[in-house]
Motif scaffolding. Structure first.
Motif, mmCIF file in Angstrom:
data_model
loop_
_atom_site.group_PDB
_atom_site.id
_atom_site.type_symbol
_atom_site.label_atom_id
_atom_site.label_comp_id
_atom_site.label_asym_id
_atom_site.label_seq_id
_atom_site.Cartn_x
_atom_site.Cartn_y
_atom_site.Cartn_z
ATOM 1 N N LEU A 1 -8.762 2.726 6.600
ATOM 2 C CA LEU A 1 -7.632 2.939 5.699
ATOM 3 C C LEU A 1 -8.079 2.680 4.273
ATOM 4 N N THR B 1 -6.580 12.714 4.878
ATOM 5 C CA THR B 1 -6.268 11.990 6.115
ATOM 6 C C THR B 1 -6.467 12.887 7.327
ATOM 7 N N GLN C 1 -11.141 7.869 12.556
ATOM 8 C CA GLN C 1 -9.919 8.100 11.788
ATOM 9 C C GLN C 1 -10.107 7.696 10.332
ATOM 10 N N THR D 1 -7.659 7.385 6.993
ATOM 11 C CA THR D 1 -6.290 7.421 6.508
ATOM 12 C C THR D 1 -6.277 7.051 5.037
ATOM 13 N N SER E 1 -3.820 6.313 2.103
ATOM 14 C CA SER E 1 -2.417 6.002 1.868
ATOM 15 C C SER E 1 -2.298 4.757 1.009
#
Length: 120
Positions: free
Chosen positions: A10, A89, A115, A117, A119
């Motif tokens: 993230l 993403t 993954q 991401t 944000s």
């Protein structure tokens, strides 16, 4: 032959991440290596690719922000991701075109996906 991807996570918009993907097993040669990404319900799309000689190709949406590179001695491909946007993403997959032996053909292998991401 296995491809092991790592480095996802993230990050805030404008941030950076570096993905790595190492190929292991019985490998004679690796031709092209690349990174793709996919979101649920959408087709997997090419992000960037690199030949054994270092020639690169990028999707228009990532030019100037993402950089692909490879270390042939380590059978590893990298994706340096800068100035990340929420649209980046996705699950990122690495692939490689690999020949295992002189008598074998070339086959495409895929990593398991990591993954990313973006944000706030």
């Amino acid at each position: 032959v296995q491809l092991q991807a790592s480095g996802g996570g993230l990050v805030q918009p404008g941030g950076s991440l570096r993905l790595s993907c190492a190929a292991s097993g019985s490998i004679l040669s690796i031709r092209n290596m690349g990174w793709y990404r996919q979101n649920p319900g959408k087709q997997r799309e090419l992000v960037a690719s690199i030949t054994a000689g270092g020639r690169t190709n990028y999707a228009d949406s990532v030019k100037g922000r993402l950089t692909i590179s490879r270390d042939n001695a380590k059978n590893t491909v990298y994706l340096q991701m800068n100035i990340l946007k929420p649209d980046d993403t996705a699950v990122y997959y690495c692939n490689a075109v690999i020949r295992r032996t002189w008598s074998d053909g070339e086959y495409v292998y895929w990593g398991q996906g990591t993954q990313v991401t973006v944000s706030s």
